[in-house]
Motif scaffolding. Structure first.
Motif, PDB file in Angstrom:
ATOM      1  N   ASN A 379     -15.832 -19.400  14.498  1.00 56.79           N
ATOM      2  CA  ASN A 379     -16.023 -18.654  15.746  1.00 56.79           C
ATOM      3  C   ASN A 379     -16.645 -17.285  15.528  1.00 56.79           C
ATOM      4  OD1 ASN A 379     -15.029 -20.498  17.710  1.00 56.79           O
ATOM      5  ND2 ASN A 379     -12.939 -20.051  17.066  1.00 56.79           N
ATOM      6  N   VAL A 380     -16.654 -16.783  14.286  1.00 59.65           N
ATOM      7  CA  VAL A 380     -17.122 -15.412  14.061  1.00 59.65           C
ATOM      8  C   VAL A 380     -18.226 -15.304  13.008  1.00 59.65           C
ATOM      9  CG1 VAL A 380     -14.927 -14.377  14.784  1.00 59.65           C
ATOM     10  CG2 VAL A 380     -15.242 -15.010  12.399  1.00 59.65           C
ATOM     11  N   ILE A 381     -18.273 -16.207  12.040  1.00 62.80           N
ATOM     12  CA  ILE A 381     -19.251 -16.087  10.949  1.00 62.80           C
ATOM     13  C   ILE A 381     -20.567 -16.728  11.370  1.00 62.80           C
ATOM     14  CG2 ILE A 381     -19.791 -16.752   8.579  1.00 62.80           C
ATOM     15  CD1 ILE A 381     -16.895 -16.494   7.890  1.00 62.80           C
ATOM     16  N   LYS A 382     -21.669 -16.010  11.146  1.00 65.20           N
ATOM     17  CA  LYS A 382     -22.995 -16.481  11.538  1.00 65.20           C
ATOM     18  C   LYS A 382     -23.788 -16.928  10.304  1.00 65.20           C
ATOM     19  CE  LYS A 382     -23.329 -13.411  15.561  1.00 65.20           C
ATOM     20  NZ  LYS A 382     -24.122 -12.352  16.231  1.00 65.20           N
ATOM     21  N   GLY A 383     -24.452 -18.059  10.445  1.00 66.47           N
ATOM     22  CA  GLY A 383     -25.427 -18.509   9.468  1.00 66.47           C
ATOM     23  C   GLY A 383     -24.946 -18.894   8.091  1.00 66.47           C
ATOM     24  N   GLU A 388     -18.693 -22.379   0.804  1.00 68.28           N
ATOM     25  CA  GLU A 388     -18.374 -21.182   0.026  1.00 68.28           C
ATOM     26  C   GLU A 388     -18.780 -19.919   0.769  1.00 68.28           C
ATOM     27  OE1 GLU A 388     -19.590 -23.968  -1.195  1.00 68.28           O
ATOM     28  OE2 GLU A 388     -17.764 -24.500  -2.325  1.00 68.28           O
ATOM     29  N   ASN A 389     -19.878 -20.002   1.557  1.00 66.54           N
ATOM     30  CA  ASN A 389     -20.289 -18.827   2.337  1.00 66.54           C
ATOM     31  C   ASN A 389     -19.236 -18.450   3.372  1.00 66.54           C
ATOM     32  OD1 ASN A 389     -23.816 -19.763   2.382  1.00 66.54           O
ATOM     33  ND2 ASN A 389     -22.644 -18.620   0.877  1.00 66.54           N
ATOM     34  N   LEU A 390     -18.520 -19.437   3.887  1.00 68.54           N
ATOM     35  CA  LEU A 390     -17.471 -19.147   4.861  1.00 68.54           C
ATOM     36  C   LEU A 390     -16.306 -18.409   4.228  1.00 68.54           C
ATOM     37  CD1 LEU A 390     -17.451 -22.562   6.760  1.00 68.54           C
ATOM     38  CD2 LEU A 390     -18.140 -20.369   7.724  1.00 68.54           C
ATOM     39  N   LYS A 391     -16.117 -18.594   2.920  1.00 71.60           N
ATOM     40  CA  LYS A 391     -15.018 -17.920   2.224  1.00 71.60           C
ATOM     41  C   LYS A 391     -15.423 -16.575   1.651  1.00 71.60           C
ATOM     42  CE  LYS A 391     -13.205 -22.418   0.725  1.00 71.60           C
ATOM     43  NZ  LYS A 391     -12.871 -23.251  -0.469  1.00 71.60           N
ATOM     44  N   ARG A 392     -16.725 -16.212   1.733  1.00 75.15           N
ATOM     45  CA  ARG A 392     -17.197 -14.941   1.186  1.00 75.15           C
ATOM     46  C   ARG A 392     -17.149 -13.881   2.273  1.00 75.15           C
ATOM     47  NH1 ARG A 392     -21.898 -16.450  -0.691  1.00 75.15           N
ATOM     48  NH2 ARG A 392     -20.990 -17.051  -2.704  1.00 75.15           N
ATOM     49  N   ILE A 393     -16.229 -12.939   2.116  1.00 77.04           N
ATOM     50  CA  ILE A 393     -16.030 -11.866   3.084  1.00 77.04           C
ATOM     51  C   ILE A 393     -16.269 -10.537   2.382  1.00 77.04           C
ATOM     52  CG2 ILE A 393     -14.467 -10.842   4.765  1.00 77.04           C
ATOM     53  CD1 ILE A 393     -15.199 -13.761   5.336  1.00 77.04           C
ATOM     54  N   ASN A 394     -17.235  -9.764   2.897  1.00 78.80           N
ATOM     55  CA  ASN A 394     -17.565  -8.460   2.319  1.00 78.80           C
ATOM     56  C   ASN A 394     -17.864  -8.577   0.829  1.00 78.80           C
ATOM     57  OD1 ASN A 394     -17.139  -7.220   4.844  1.00 78.80           O
ATOM     58  ND2 ASN A 394     -14.941  -6.980   4.420  1.00 78.80           N
ATOM     59  N   ASN A 395     -18.683  -9.593   0.500  1.00 80.67           N
ATOM     60  CA  ASN A 395     -19.117  -9.842  -0.887  1.00 80.67           C
ATOM     61  C   ASN A 395     -17.968 -10.166  -1.828  1.00 80.67           C
ATOM     62  OD1 ASN A 395     -21.865  -9.376  -0.263  1.00 80.67           O
ATOM     63  ND2 ASN A 395     -21.570  -7.158  -0.479  1.00 80.67           N
ATOM     64  N   HIS A 396     -16.873 -10.621  -1.268  1.00 81.46           N
ATOM     65  CA  HIS A 396     -15.735 -11.022  -2.094  1.00 81.46           C
ATOM     66  C   HIS A 396     -15.395 -12.479  -1.785  1.00 81.46           C
ATOM     67  CE1 HIS A 396     -12.023 -10.780  -4.374  1.00 81.46           C
ATOM     68  NE2 HIS A 396     -11.374 -11.278  -3.320  1.00 81.46           N
ATOM     69  N   ASP A 397     -15.351 -13.308  -2.814  1.00 84.53           N
ATOM     70  CA  ASP A 397     -15.061 -14.732  -2.647  1.00 84.53           C
ATOM     71  C   ASP A 397     -13.554 -14.965  -2.641  1.00 84.53           C
ATOM     72  OD1 ASP A 397     -17.737 -15.427  -2.583  1.00 84.53           O
ATOM     73  OD2 ASP A 397     -17.881 -15.600  -4.763  1.00 84.53           O
ATOM     74  N   HIS A 398     -13.104 -15.679  -1.615  1.00 81.87           N
ATOM     75  CA  HIS A 398     -11.685 -16.021  -1.500  1.00 81.87           C
ATOM     76  C   HIS A 398     -11.486 -17.490  -1.839  1.00 81.87           C
ATOM     77  CE1 HIS A 398     -10.556 -12.178   0.426  1.00 81.87           C
ATOM     78  NE2 HIS A 398     -11.769 -12.237   0.958  1.00 81.87           N
ATOM     79  N   ASN A 399     -10.290 -17.827  -2.252  1.00 87.45           N
ATOM     80  CA  ASN A 399     -10.020 -19.195  -2.701  1.00 87.45           C
ATOM     81  C   ASN A 399      -9.835 -20.162  -1.536  1.00 87.45           C
ATOM     82  OD1 ASN A 399     -10.084 -18.436  -5.427  1.00 87.45           O
ATOM     83  ND2 ASN A 399      -7.924 -17.786  -5.365  1.00 87.45           N
ATOM     84  N   THR A 400      -9.296 -19.703  -0.422  1.00 86.98           N
ATOM     85  CA  THR A 400      -9.008 -20.588   0.702  1.00 86.98           C
ATOM     86  C   THR A 400      -9.557 -19.991   1.997  1.00 86.98           C
ATOM     87  OG1 THR A 400      -6.855 -19.565   1.145  1.00 86.98           O
ATOM     88  CG2 THR A 400      -6.901 -21.390  -0.426  1.00 86.98           C
ATOM     89  N   PHE A 401      -9.697 -20.853   3.015  1.00 86.35           N
ATOM     90  CA  PHE A 401     -10.117 -20.377   4.329  1.00 86.35           C
ATOM     91  C   PHE A 401      -9.072 -19.442   4.918  1.00 86.35           C
ATOM     92  CE2 PHE A 401     -12.193 -24.668   4.141  1.00 86.35           C
ATOM     93  CZ  PHE A 401     -13.484 -24.187   3.996  1.00 86.35           C
TER      94      PHE A 401
END
Length: 542
Positions: A379-383, A388-401
């Motif tokens: 609902n918030v992440i574009k493109g 893996e891109n969905l888990k990358r927030i502020n250039n930091h990769d997270h393990n889970t959604f």
């Protein structure tokens, strides 16, 4: 509700009922010596033509102003006549926010017969309710001595909006009446309507203003309430006692009432529900969990080797984001505004016209785990170009959604639930606190239940050591923190199982350990055997 989310609240609620005395219908049936009810196909065809013209007037000719969206559903009265419930969403610049604006398009008063006789006859024929109430208590709309439609209304000098968001239209006590069935009816019995639509379509057209939040759910429920149903009983006459077996269960059937007009409407394949703009349902799935359709007799190797197995609407969205810069500016729900899904080609394509659809992502409850957190991100992440891109927030990769949702602030830290349990501990017993924690788990209220558990486990297990000392009759008995946590988790698991759930449904929570050699803490016979003074026995046998 997807249209309501995109457009805001609907502004007008219109009910349009078929008139069997339309000249088009009478001209056909009277020339053949028939009545209108003898030709339900003609009734359905003419009503569909009139309805299409009404929608065109509302949407294209802008009777009430620029229209953004239109929804309608068709229902059929018990006597068979079709009618349409229409919701109209107006453009922001064509709203009717004040009561003065409402009076410009809706009236609920009897017109002056000498000034506008044609309008007066139309109101008399189609827009007068009743007589009912004290004037005629035997009216079909009467139940328990009251009108189910709440007529007669009360006289009011001006239009107002009540606290529930429903309009109270202007009905002045000006002495004008209409005689119906020998009874004089005043403005209190007039059904709200629009003069232009009433005169043009010569039928019952109820127009209601509804731009208030508290009336929206009722309207959508009314539009989509479904068909009338009835339970029917079939009796079997028995001449001699015991001569036949009567199956009382099979004698009753849950039936759906279908009138002749509804039957012809469905035979002609006219739409029961209409929405403009269209709503595109957007599916999504976790990695390698897309739906695969195959027949029962298809070899599994052949099914797994099909190219379409690795294709889906959701995965195609990733592929489109890799090649289109415009696509990367849209969220998944916004995607149908600029792109169209081609089911045969299994890909998204750029729209070539001004037409568009509203996207609606499938709903999933919070208890589905990663699938729910994936939906929050969509609902918030574009493109994004991959999972893996969905888990990358502020250039930091997270393990889970779930961790990605927490980093974006889409889920809270659950501090309010920690404070709730701590506050309840000042007056509630630990057993009550465990029930409270279990209910929070079952309702999926906590975003990170493991954090709440770590912050409150001591309060939840306060009585466990005391119970152990009482059972063992040993006031000096001790349990380690790990043992206390495990005993408390076992008690929580018991509460969850009584509700049909377990800790397996909450993967982030610590699970209790069950040792086969461990003593059954609920068995009093075993505890009676263990009730000995270890220290005195140690001193005795040294």
């Amino acid at each position: 509700m997807a249209i309501c989310k995109w457009d805001g609240y609907p502004d007008l609620f219109i009910t349009f009922t078929c008139n069997p005395k339309w000249p088009e219908i009478l001209r056909h049936v009277t020339s053949r010596g028939l009545n209108p009810e003898d030709r339900p196909d003609i009734l359905s065809r003419v009503f569909k033509i009139k309805l299409d013209r009404l929608i065109k007037d509302l949407r294209d000719n802008k009777v009430f102003g620029a229209v953004k969206s239109v929804i309608y559903t068709i229902e059929f009265q018990k006597r068979g006549l079709p009618h349409a419930h229409i919701l109209l969403f107006l453009h922001e610049h064509n709203k009717y926010p004040t009561v003065g604006d409402i009076d410009q398009i809706i009236t609920a008063e009897i017109p002056d017969e000498t000034v506008d006789p044609h309008y007066y006859r139309a109101v008399k024929s189609f827009m007068m309710h009743g007589p009912c109430g004290s004037a005629r208590k035997s009216s079909p709309c009467m139940q328990n001595g009251r009108c189910t439609k709440h007529f007669p209304k009360r006289f009011t000098e001006s239009t107002t909006i009540d606290e529930d968001g429903y309009p109270i239209y202007k009905r002045r006590d000006n002495g004008r009446t209409i005689k119906k069935d020998g009874i004089d009816l005043d403005n209190r019995y007039v059904v709200p309507h629009n003069r232009f639509l009433l005169l043009k379509y010569d039928a019952h057209i109820n127009v209601e203003w509804c731009n208030q939040s508290r009336s929206i759910k009722y309207l959508f429920k009314y539009v989509n309430k479904g068909n009338d149903r009835a339970t029917t009983a079939f009796s079997i006459s028995v001449q001699e006692e015991g001569s036949s077996v009567v199956d009382e269960i099979n004698m009753y059937y849950d039936c759906r009432y279908i009138s002749p007009c509804e039957a012809t409407w469905r035979i002609f394949k006219f739409p029961i529900h209409y929405r403009q703009p269209f709503v595109e349902r957007l599916s999504f799935h976790l990695p390698s969990e897309q739906h695969v359709i195959f027949s029962d007799d298809d070899p599994i190797d052949e099914v797994a080797s099909r190219p379409t197995v690795r294709e889906s609407m959701f995965l195609s969205w990733f592929e489109t984001n890799k090649t289109s810069s415009e696509a990367r500016e849209l969220t998944y729900a916004e995607f149908p505004l600029k792109f169209v899904w081609k089911p045969k080609l299994k890909r998204w394509e750029k729209r070539k016209t001004s037409a568009f659809s509203i996207g609606r992502i499938f709903f999933v409850p919070p208890g589905t785990g990663d699938l729910y957190y994936l939906r929050l991100l969509l609902n918030v992440i574009k493109g994004p170009k991959c999972y893996e891109n969905l888990k990358r927030i502020n250039n930091h990769d997270h393990n889970t959604f779930r961790e990605a949702c927490f980093a974006l602030g889409l889920i809270d830290d659950d501090k309010e639930y920690v404070d709730c349990i701590k506050e309840a501990s000042s007056w509630g017993m630990p057993s009550y606190l465990r029930q409270l924690f279990s209910m929070l788990l079952l309702s999926n209220s906590m975003s990170r239940p493991e954090n709440v558990w770590q912050a409150t486990w001591q309060l939840l297990s306060e009585d466990i050591l005391h119970e152990e000392r009482v059972l063992l009759a040993n006031p000096e008995a001790e349990l380690t923190d790990d043992e206390l946590k495990n005993r408390c988790l076992q008690k929580l698991e018991k509460v969850l199982k009584s509700c049909g759930r377990s800790f397996h449904d909450f993967p982030t929570m610590q699970r209790p350990l069950y040792n086969e050699e461990e003593v059954d803490h609920n068995n009093r016979l075993i505890h009676d055997e263990l009730r000995y003074n270890r220290r005195s026995l140690l001193e005795e046998h040294q």
